[in-house]
Design a protein around this motif. Structure first.
Motif, PDB file in Angstrom:
ATOM      1  N   VAL A 109       0.863  -1.177   0.000  1.00  0.00           N
ATOM      2  CA  VAL A 109       0.000   0.000   0.000  1.00  0.00           C
ATOM      3  C   VAL A 109       0.900   1.229   0.000  1.00  0.00           C
ATOM      4  N   GLN A 110       0.542   2.208  -0.825  1.00  0.00           N
ATOM      5  CA  GLN A 110       1.346   3.427  -0.957  1.00  0.00           C
ATOM      6  C   GLN A 110       0.758   4.577  -0.154  1.00  0.00           C
ATOM      7  N   ARG A 111       1.632   5.358   0.442  1.00  0.00           N
ATOM      8  CA  ARG A 111       1.285   6.632   1.095  1.00  0.00           C
ATOM      9  C   ARG A 111       2.432   7.577   0.774  1.00  0.00           C
ATOM     10  N   HIS A 112       2.111   8.794   0.339  1.00  0.00           N
ATOM     11  CA  HIS A 112       3.141   9.753  -0.041  1.00  0.00           C
ATOM     12  C   HIS A 112       3.070  10.995   0.847  1.00  0.00           C
ATOM     13  N   ASP A 113       4.165  11.741   0.858  1.00  0.00           N
ATOM     14  CA  ASP A 113       4.183  13.009   1.598  1.00  0.00           C
ATOM     15  C   ASP A 113       3.947  14.178   0.640  1.00  0.00           C
ATOM     16  N   GLY A 121     -10.035   7.336 -18.391  1.00  0.00           N
ATOM     17  CA  GLY A 121     -10.903   8.491 -18.194  1.00  0.00           C
ATOM     18  C   GLY A 121     -11.175   8.814 -16.740  1.00  0.00           C
ATOM     19  N   GLN A 122     -10.864   7.895 -15.825  1.00  0.00           N
ATOM     20  CA  GLN A 122     -11.117   8.151 -14.407  1.00  0.00           C
ATOM     21  C   GLN A 122      -9.939   8.908 -13.788  1.00  0.00           C
ATOM     22  N   TYR A 123     -10.261   9.717 -12.776  1.00  0.00           N
ATOM     23  CA  TYR A 123      -9.310  10.650 -12.167  1.00  0.00           C
ATOM     24  C   TYR A 123      -9.315  10.488 -10.652  1.00  0.00           C
ATOM     25  N   ALA A 124      -8.139  10.648 -10.045  1.00  0.00           N
ATOM     26  CA  ALA A 124      -8.011  10.643  -8.582  1.00  0.00           C
ATOM     27  C   ALA A 124      -7.153  11.828  -8.152  1.00  0.00           C
ATOM     28  N   CYS A 125      -7.496  12.427  -7.021  1.00  0.00           N
ATOM     29  CA  CYS A 125      -6.693  13.471  -6.403  1.00  0.00           C
ATOM     30  C   CYS A 125      -6.444  13.020  -4.965  1.00  0.00           C
ATOM     31  N   ARG A 126      -5.159  12.756  -4.653  1.00  0.00           N
ATOM     32  CA  ARG A 126      -4.809  12.178  -3.356  1.00  0.00           C
ATOM     33  C   ARG A 126      -3.993  13.165  -2.526  1.00  0.00           C
ATOM     34  N   PRO A 127      -4.504  13.520  -1.349  1.00  0.00           N
ATOM     35  CA  PRO A 127      -3.717  14.373  -0.465  1.00  0.00           C
ATOM     36  C   PRO A 127      -2.580  13.579   0.178  1.00  0.00           C
ATOM     37  N   PRO A 128      -1.596  14.263   0.723  1.00  0.00           N
ATOM     38  CA  PRO A 128      -0.511  13.556   1.406  1.00  0.00           C
ATOM     39  C   PRO A 128      -1.066  12.593   2.459  1.00  0.00           C
ATOM     40  N   GLY A 129      -0.513  11.380   2.482  1.00  0.00           N
ATOM     41  CA  GLY A 129      -0.903  10.386   3.482  1.00  0.00           C
ATOM     42  C   GLY A 129      -2.024   9.458   3.079  1.00  0.00           C
ATOM     43  N   MET A 130      -2.721   9.740   1.963  1.00  0.00           N
ATOM     44  CA  MET A 130      -3.846   8.891   1.561  1.00  0.00           C
ATOM     45  C   MET A 130      -3.328   7.532   1.073  1.00  0.00           C
ATOM     46  N   VAL A 186       0.491  13.990 -11.821  1.00  0.00           N
ATOM     47  CA  VAL A 186       1.134  15.211 -11.349  1.00  0.00           C
ATOM     48  C   VAL A 186       1.361  15.031  -9.854  1.00  0.00           C
ATOM     49  N   ARG A 187       2.621  15.086  -9.452  1.00  0.00           N
ATOM     50  CA  ARG A 187       2.992  14.956  -8.046  1.00  0.00           C
ATOM     51  C   ARG A 187       3.519  16.309  -7.584  1.00  0.00           C
ATOM     52  N   THR A 188       2.868  16.894  -6.580  1.00  0.00           N
ATOM     53  CA  THR A 188       3.201  18.237  -6.145  1.00  0.00           C
ATOM     54  C   THR A 188       3.722  18.229  -4.721  1.00  0.00           C
ATOM     55  N   PHE A 189       4.953  18.670  -4.567  1.00  0.00           N
ATOM     56  CA  PHE A 189       5.582  18.807  -3.252  1.00  0.00           C
ATOM     57  C   PHE A 189       5.430  20.253  -2.829  1.00  0.00           C
ATOM     58  N   GLU A 190       4.901  20.467  -1.647  1.00  0.00           N
ATOM     59  CA  GLU A 190       4.754  21.835  -1.145  1.00  0.00           C
ATOM     60  C   GLU A 190       6.047  22.262  -0.469  1.00  0.00           C
TER      61      GLU A 190
END
Length: 117
Positions: free
Chosen positions: A59-63, A87-96, A112-116
């Motif tokens: 299972v993946q979780r990202h920061d 055609g399906q889309y996901a938007c995952r916040p950090p930790g999901m 698109v992976r966005t590091f704040e």
């Protein structure tokens, strides 16, 4: 400028050498389209060859924030027991939590992976 400026081009016509295998998962590779060297934010294609199983990654979780659009094919989330297709889309916040994935017929995603900062 964080990411390089570029006009329209077709990454699917690029050389196979632009794809980098993902360590530990046979049949999984990425093609980085643009990267911000300062933050690490990246836009990429992720390719699951037919039969690819990302189970070894667990299972993946990202920061970082991750947005994913399935461009072609489908992936099956083995944790959720759900298949997602083109055609399906996901938007995952950090930790999901998400994955691992199976791609019996293969799949290509645009991410698109966005590091704040």
């Amino acid at each position: 400028m964080p990411k390089p400026e570029m006009e329209f081009w077709d990454p699917f016509l690029a050389e196979e050498s632009n794809w980098t295998p993902i360590d530990g998962v046979p049949g999984l590779a990425e093609f980085v389209l643009a990267k911000d060297e300062q933050t690490g934010s990246v836009t990429r294609l992720l390719r699951f060859e037919p039969g690819c199983d990302s189970g070894p990654m667990g299972v993946q979780r990202h920061d970082f924030w991750e947005e994913v659009l399935i461009y072609s094919g489908a992936i099956h989330d083995t944790t959720l027991g759900t298949t997602f297709s083109a055609g399906q889309y996901a938007c995952r916040p950090p930790g999901m939590a998400h994955g691992p994935w199976l791609a019996p017929q293969g799949c290509v995603t645009f991410e698109v992976r966005t590091f704040e900062r």
